[in-house]
Design a protein around this motif. Sequence first.
Motif, short mmCIF file in Angstrom:
data_model
loop_
_atom_site.label_atom_id
_atom_site.label_comp_id
_atom_site.label_asym_id
_atom_site.label_seq_id
_atom_site.Cartn_x
_atom_site.Cartn_y
_atom_site.Cartn_z
N GLN A 247 13.60 -2.10 -4.84
CA GLN A 247 13.18 -0.73 -5.11
C GLN A 247 11.78 -0.69 -5.74
O GLN A 247 10.94 0.13 -5.34
N ILE A 248 11.55 -1.54 -6.71
CA ILE A 248 10.25 -1.55 -7.40
C ILE A 248 9.14 -1.97 -6.44
O ILE A 248 8.10 -1.31 -6.34
N GLU A 249 9.35 -3.07 -5.73
CA GLU A 249 8.31 -3.57 -4.83
C GLU A 249 8.05 -2.59 -3.68
O GLU A 249 6.92 -2.48 -3.20
N SER A 250 9.06 -1.85 -3.27
CA SER A 250 8.87 -0.86 -2.20
C SER A 250 7.99 0.29 -2.66
O SER A 250 7.35 0.97 -1.84
N ASN A 251 7.94 0.53 -3.97
CA ASN A 251 7.13 1.61 -4.50
C ASN A 251 5.71 1.17 -4.85
O ASN A 251 4.88 2.00 -5.25
N ILE A 252 5.44 -0.12 -4.71
CA ILE A 252 4.09 -0.64 -4.98
C ILE A 252 3.24 -0.58 -3.73
O ILE A 252 2.06 -0.24 -3.77
N TYR A 253 3.84 -0.90 -2.61
CA TYR A 253 3.07 -0.99 -1.36
C TYR A 253 3.21 0.28 -0.53
O TYR A 253 4.18 0.97 -0.60
#
Length: 253
Positions: A247-253
């Motif tokens: 979830q977190i990494e999906s919101n970075i890129y």
Amino acid sequence: MTDTKNPIQVSERIFHTIECLAQNGAMGLQELSTALDLNKSTVHRILNSLICMDYVRQDPETAKYSLSFKICGLSNQILSQNSMIDIARPFIKELSANSGETVHLVQLDGINATYIDKVEASQNSVRMISMVGKSIPLYCSGVGKAILADMPDAKIESIWKQSFIQQLTEHTVTRFVDFMNLIEETRRSGYALDNEENEIGVRCIAVSLKGYNGKSTYAISISAPKDRMSDARILQLREMILKTKHQIESNIY
């Protein structure tokens, strides 16, 4: 040490004074002089400068010097500029609520990891030694192993050699060959464990997080007393923390 006007050495002495007060709390002039290996007149000038800038205060009764809360203001400003905290916070709050345990967010900082956010469990919480702004060695922490596992072996060895390896608990791994076995296990499983290696009675599960540069410079962990962190419980938490990582990494890129 001899006194000097070298600007680099002057700056070094100022920061050493700040670090000394941060580590030891209130100190007298003679104590600081001894700790810094500087003559009292030099230390007194440094302290007067820091007092004028509101970074140090002197107790009128004890005459001892201590840092002011202005230092905290600087650290808060640094943290407020870290967008990863804003991105990750709703997800680590959800992870803490779902797991019922304390969740940490750390950032790689040289040979250490620094806590940049922490969500305490709302119930069944046990106070831990972690706090935002505090650093933890990479070699004896779940978050550290999670970050290191994404690095080449040569880089891991370099960080190991730069670290002050010490037996913090009876479970701390102090041989590099044994440590690399743990790194390989982390790579296979996709998560890292801290089995009371940094703090007796506390286990944690951790995963790395990639930042904007695509490198694993962050990590999150779930920490709890060992009686609530059985191997079976670890497997349950694994699914939760891997979901949060996505979830977190999906919101970075």
